[in-house]
Design an enzyme around this catalytic site. Structure first.
Site, PDB file in Angstrom:
ATOM      1  N   ASP A  83       0.761  -1.160   0.033  1.00 47.90           N
ATOM      2  CA  ASP A  83       0.075   0.001   0.111  1.00 47.90           C
ATOM      3  C   ASP A  83       0.816   1.299  -0.161  1.00 47.90           C
ATOM      4  O   ASP A  83       2.070   1.323   0.313  1.00 47.90           O
ATOM      5  CB  ASP A  83      -0.794   0.111   1.260  1.00 47.90           C
ATOM      6  CG  ASP A  83      -1.731   1.296   1.310  1.00 47.90           C
ATOM      7  OD1 ASP A  83      -2.421   1.571   0.480  1.00 47.90           O
ATOM      8  OD2 ASP A  83      -1.522   1.867   2.569  1.00 47.90           O
ATOM      9  N   ASP A 122      -0.134   5.046   0.854  1.00 46.16           N
ATOM     10  CA  ASP A 122      -0.509   6.066   1.858  1.00 46.16           C
ATOM     11  C   ASP A 122      -0.537   5.468   3.356  1.00 46.16           C
ATOM     12  O   ASP A 122      -1.440   4.456   3.507  1.00 46.16           O
ATOM     13  CB  ASP A 122      -1.762   6.924   1.547  1.00 46.16           C
ATOM     14  CG  ASP A 122      -1.352   7.826   0.552  1.00 46.16           C
ATOM     15  OD1 ASP A 122      -0.716   8.532   0.656  1.00 46.16           O
ATOM     16  OD2 ASP A 122      -2.584   7.806  -0.444  1.00 46.16           O
ATOM     17  N   ASP A 180      -1.560  -0.556   5.740  1.00 44.85           N
ATOM     18  CA  ASP A 180      -2.052  -0.158   7.457  1.00 44.85           C
ATOM     19  C   ASP A 180      -3.429  -0.217   7.573  1.00 44.85           C
ATOM     20  O   ASP A 180      -3.631   0.304   8.518  1.00 44.85           O
ATOM     21  CB  ASP A 180      -1.301   1.234   7.247  1.00 44.85           C
ATOM     22  CG  ASP A 180      -2.199   2.262   6.321  1.00 44.85           C
ATOM     23  OD1 ASP A 180      -2.381   1.875   5.257  1.00 44.85           O
ATOM     24  OD2 ASP A 180      -2.651   3.292   6.758  1.00 44.85           O
TER      25      ASP A 180
END
Length: 219
Positions: free
Chosen positions: A12, A14, A168
């Site tokens: 991922d 961001d 995240d």
């Protein structure tokens, strides 16, 4: 899924490699205020990071009429672009990616960003050459749909069992689970450790340094 060595790492962007979650959440709050709809709290705004635009807005401003979505999107993008130059990679991210690249580990990105937004970020961070492929929310079904990982597996000619997703948010982990891809979570981004652990990833890391150590032992 049992731990093993992985030939493709899918990151991922961001909140995993880039310290951008607070700026994204702030842009969501400011956009809601701009167009006169109820402003969500910051935790709600953080929770939708990584989803496609329609799904994010349905959760964070559920009363937003369909015809107002373009207005919200325009104001969000304006606020995000104002802050974009201040976004930085997490400390140690470049070293980790450089080391993996030196070992000839193939890497890819699966992100809720648009392709244009990711291209700007890759240019500004100097990471354009590190990734074999990318999938963005405007290229295919957004997270948590498994399409991003399924398409990357086909493009890179690799079995999903040989891939690892690193993210995240619960959206990352749900996507991985639906695609039959192993996953690990990082708890320094948008979603708390407890929410990531609920989805039973292989591991959850509190720091990028811990993530780096774990990955280098398996690649």
């Amino acid at each position: 899924m049992a731990e093993r060595n992985y030939t493709v790492l899918v990151f991922d962007w961001d909140g995993t490699l880039v310290d951008s979650t607070s700026l994204i959440a702030e842009a969501i709050l400011r956009a809601a205020d701009d167009i006169g709809v109820p402003v969500p709290d910051r935790s709600q705004a953080s929770h939708v990071i990584g989803l496609g635009l329609a799904a994010a807005l349905a959760r964070v401003v559920p009363g937003l009429p369909q015809e107002r979505i373009p207005d919200f999107a325009a104001r969000y993008r304006a606020h995000y672009r104002e802050a974009e130059d201040h976004i930085r990679l997490f400390e140690g991210a470049v070293d980790m990616l450089d080391t993996l690249r030196a070992r000839r580990v193939r890497m890819a990105i699966a992100t809720g960003k648009t392709r244009a937004g990711l291209a700007r970020s890759l240019r500004s961070t100097g990471l354009e050459g590190h990734f074999s492929s990318v999938r963005c929310a405007d290229q295919t079904h957004p997270k948590p749909h498994p399409a991003m990982l399924q398409e990357l597996a086909l493009e890179l000619a690799v079995d999903t069992a040989d891939m690892l997703m690193i993210g995240d948010t619960s959206h990352d982990l749900q996507m991985a689970g639906s695609a039959g891809v192993a996953a690990v979570g990082v708890a320094y981004g948008a979603h708390p450790r407890s929410e990531l652990e609920r989805l039973q990833p292989l591991a959850v890391f509190d720091t990028l340094a811990a993530l780096r150590h774990w990955l280098l032992a398996r690649c």
